[in-house]
Write an enzyme that holds these catalytic residues in place. Structure first.
Site, short mmCIF file in Angstrom:
data_model
loop_
_atom_site.label_atom_id
_atom_site.label_comp_id
_atom_site.label_asym_id
_atom_site.label_seq_id
_atom_site.Cartn_x
_atom_site.Cartn_y
_atom_site.Cartn_z
N ASP A 117 2.46 13.02 54.46
CA ASP A 117 2.98 13.60 55.69
C ASP A 117 4.29 14.36 55.51
O ASP A 117 4.95 14.66 56.48
CB ASP A 117 3.21 12.49 56.73
CG ASP A 117 1.92 11.82 57.12
OD1 ASP A 117 0.88 12.50 57.10
OD2 ASP A 117 1.95 10.62 57.43
N ASP B 223 4.74 7.25 56.74
CA ASP B 223 5.07 6.59 55.48
C ASP B 223 5.34 7.63 54.40
O ASP B 223 5.78 7.31 53.31
CB ASP B 223 3.95 5.64 55.04
CG ASP B 223 2.61 6.35 54.95
OD1 ASP B 223 2.57 7.59 55.09
OD2 ASP B 223 1.60 5.67 54.74
N CYS C 245 43.59 20.77 57.33
CA CYS C 245 43.87 21.21 55.95
C CYS C 245 42.63 21.05 55.08
O CYS C 245 42.36 21.86 54.19
CB CYS C 245 45.00 20.41 55.32
SG CYS C 245 46.33 20.00 56.45
N CYS D 130 45.58 16.02 56.68
CA CYS D 130 45.13 16.48 57.99
C CYS D 130 43.74 17.08 57.89
O CYS D 130 43.36 17.65 56.88
CB CYS D 130 46.12 17.46 58.61
SG CYS D 130 46.09 19.08 57.87
N ASP E 46 2.53 8.04 62.78
CA ASP E 46 1.37 8.06 61.91
C ASP E 46 0.77 6.66 62.06
O ASP E 46 1.46 5.72 62.41
CB ASP E 46 1.88 8.28 60.49
CG ASP E 46 0.76 8.34 59.48
OD1 ASP E 46 -0.30 8.87 59.82
OD2 ASP E 46 0.97 7.85 58.36
#
Ligand code: ADP
Ligand code: MG
Length: 694
Positions: free
Chosen positions: A595, A591, A16, A13, A396
């Site tokens: 960045d 990419d 649980c 479950c 970008d």
């Protein structure tokens, strides 16, 4: 710290699973404890706690659960306990049936009926009591147990037995359908290579991919999976990369080409020189990403788990009120098949939250599985929610909207340097950079520069590079880096990289880039979806405007350094929440070469073609395996579908419950109809969830 992973057998479950996680998390020597119900998986990190101690703690919580090492779990997992459950169910029905429907002396039939109850209720009651004593909580098992026992004492034998019989049948069906969905999700990610054909001299030996070393030669034949990343040194083949990238087009490879593990040789045979150990290989990284993704739980998911632990006691309290007070204020009696106790019992059964607790986590898991099949790795269920709410996407430019494969259009020379020298000084330095511009320049300069000795190399993000070579100080980069103004109006649509040697401008390299295929189309679709598109670039204004206009992007910002991009994204995010649009998300697509901070700051950081760049994968929330930006649309579709199905399931479960509740209040329908509804709803929601995988 060492990381441990186990399969939790017999964990049945979702609540649980949460209990185990909570219990283990309380141990301060265990770190990053996670229990994933959809995959039955326990993970944790520790240096001090032994496996036995962890197992003891798990058993205390859930005595039936067994911890199995991942490798051994494969066969064990399939053998489930469904068989014994069916036998128990049949024995129970037989005992109770004989007791109810044959003309035996009263004492004997009573004994038979009670033993029927005991056999049928055994598992449910045991689970209920365990939960009650181990964590002082009541759950659905508890609700079912008191409903049955209650029905027995108010004399409704058939009703009581029907409740438990239906509940048990439901449990069996539920387990079957969960097993099925686990299996289909597993099949979806069936990219793990089982073996590698290692070439030793003239012999070929089958070994585990984990045992192959960098530099070893492996042979991959038709129909086999490429087990490790590397370079083709012999042969030709057509590769099916669809399980990595979602692209169905076959890729041709021949001598000298890189191949990624996880692709399948559709035709031909190749020998590969291995370039990465298995742990660093593409397949393994994808598998790890997807595994970890489902461990980070979404807010809705934890909300459901939290809610159900407060919800059940409230429901039980409410039922007690119905049972005790209804007869005091109305003419309804306590006992009888319309009495207040019976009504309270129905109310209890109806309020079971099982369908929700199971279908929500399963939906997120399916959404993540489906996207990875499409070549989109989503790093957590949170992001499935976030992607659907994206209001603005910032792109970008270089390498994202454009190919990032620059053509050298022209080389200008100043002072006494010639074209070859300008290119040479640029290439020697750029050899140490990963920027698309750098790669293009090195490609153009065909001489061997591997052994050139340079010093003090530095990359100035968004501007260029600097280094020392044979006592000369050299800068390679844009006008800002070298401190000059570009006055030549004729080359504004090209990227101009200057080379400055010892304070003297030696020359400039003019590069042209191309827009990626499908970019314009994707931007148009995004705009049609009502998503605002923006472009942030470090390149100059003229190029930015030219490219931006061509692909129809709405908002263009140029000449930005990485930190400017970061600040702008932050501003955007704040703007949306200031205008009261807190749910609106801002995505950044890059990419990841320089960045990473922006990728990390955006609500949803998306990196492209990024399986190559470690830092991009680290920083982003979504990794798109190909260079194809149309995958963003696909990701949005999957996230919308997943969230729609979660919503459908929630609305469906809650409405059915309300209807049954209503019917039972006006006296139509009894307990077992309520159980039937609950079990039915759970199974229907599981099947609905499986639609995500289609
Ligand atoms: P974008 O935002 O388009 O991805 P970047 O921020 O990566 O652009 O770089 C911005 C500008 O900085 C480039 O257009 C280029 O002029 C210069 N530049 C960055 N890195 C390098 C490099 N390694 N060599 C030369 N120029 C570079
Ligand atoms: Mg860039």
């Amino acid at each position: 710290m060492k990381k441990y992973e186990f399969i939790l057998k017999n964990l049945d479950c979702a609540a649980c699973a949460n209990e185990i996680q909570e219990k283990l998390s309380k141990n301060s020597k265990l770190y990053n404890v996670n229990v994933n119900f959809a995959k039955l998986k326990l993970t944790y990190e520790t240096n001090e706690v032994t496996v036995d101690e962890v197992e003891k703690a798990v058993k205390e919580q859930e005595p039936e659960v067994e911890m199995i090492e991942i490798d051994k779990s494969k066969n064990e997992e399939e053998k489930s306990k469904i068989g014994t459950q069916i036998i128990r169910l049949l024995i129970g029905i037989m005992l109770a049936g004989i007791g109810l429907y044959t003309k035996l002396p009263l004492e004997i039939s009573t004994i038979l009926i009670i033993s029927g109850y005991v056999v049928l209720l055994y598992r449910t009651t045991k689970n209920a009591l365990k939960m009650l004593f181990a964590s002082k909580k009541i759950n659905e098992n508890f609700l079912i147990t008191i409903s049955c026992i209650g029905a027995y004492f108010v004399g409704e034998h058939l009703e009581g037995l029907m409740v438990i019989i239906l509940y048990e049948i439901g449990k069996i069906l539920e387990e079957k359908s969960i097993n099925k969905s686990r299996k289909s999700i597993k099949d979806l990610m069936n990219i793990k290579p089982e073996y590698a054909n290692l070439k030793i001299g003239n012999k070929i030996e089958q070994v585990k991919p984990e045992d192959v070393q960098i530099g070893n030669i492996i042979v991959v034949k038709q129909g086999e999976k490429v087990p490790l990343d590397g370079k083709v040194i012999k042969g030709k083949a057509e590769l099916n990369t669809s399980s990595l990238t979602g692209e169905s087009k076959l890729a041709q490879v021949e001598e000298g080409k890189q191949v990624l593990s996880g692709s399948i040789v559709a035709d031909g045979m190749i020998e590969i020189e291995v370039s990465e150990k298995y742990e660093q290989s593409t397949v393994n990284r994808i598998l790890e990403l997807v595994e970890n993704a489902t461990d980070k739980k979404a807010k809705t998911e934890t909300f459901v788990n939290k809610a159900s632990s407060i919800y059940t006691p409230i429901v039980v309290g409410f039922a007690a009120i119905i049972a005790i007070f209804l007869p005091i204020f109305t003419s309804i009696p306590y006992v009888g098949d319309n009495g207040s106790i019976y009504r309270a019992l129905i109310f209890l059964v109806i309020s079971c939250p099982c369908s929700i607790a199971i279908s929500v986590p399963l939906s997120y898991f399916s959404g993540i599985g489906k996207s990875s099949k499409e070549g989109i790795l989503i790093k957590g269920s949170d992001y499935i929610d976030a992607i659907k709410n994206i209001r603005e996407i910032v792109f970008d430019k270089t390498g994202t909207l454009t190919k990032g494969e620059f053509d050298i259009k022209k080389i200008e020379t100043y002072a006494d340097y010639d074209e070859n020298e300008v290119l040479k000084y640029a290439a020697i330095g750029e050899n140490y950079s990963n920027h698309p511009i750098a790669r293009s320049i090195i490609k153009k300069y065909s001489h061997d520069i591997k052994n050139e000795n340079i010093e003090d190399f530095a990359e100035i993000a968004g501007k260029g590079i600097s280094y020392k070579y044979q006592d000369k100080i050299i800068f390679v980069g844009n006008s800002e880096l070298v401190g000059t103004e570009n006055s030549n109006k004729n080359d504004f649509d090209m990227t101009k990289i200057y080379v400055k040697i010892n304070d003297i401008l030696a020359g400039a390299i003019l590069l042209g880039d191309e827009i990626k295929e499908g970019t314009t189309e994707t931007i148009r679709k995004l705009n049609n979806l009502g998503i605002k598109t923006s472009m942030f670039t470090g390149d100059n204004k003229e190029i930015a405007e030219k490219i931006g206009k061509e692909i129809g992007i709405q908002n263009i910002k140029s000449e930005m350094l990485p930190q400017d991009k970061y600040n702008e994204i932050e501003k955007l995010i704040n703007n949306y929440s200031n205008i009261g649009n807190k749910g609106a998300k801002v995505a950044f697509v890059g990419d990841g070469i320089n960045d990473s901070p922006v990728l990390a700051r955006a609500d949803v950081g998306i990196s492209m073609g990024g399986i190559g760049s470690e830092s991009a994968i680290e920083a982003s929330d979504v990794v798109i395996m190909t260079d194809n930006i149309s995958k963003i649309i696909k990701a949005i579709e999957i996230s919308k579908k997943t969230c729609k199905i979660i919503k459908q399931n929630l609305i469906f479960s809650i409405s059915v419950k309300l209807i049954i509740l209503l019917l039972s209040t006006i006296g139509i329908g009894g307990i077992w109809q309520a159980v039937f509804a609950d079990v039915g709803v759970t199974i229907i929601t599981i099947f609905n969830t499986l639609r995500i995988l289609k």
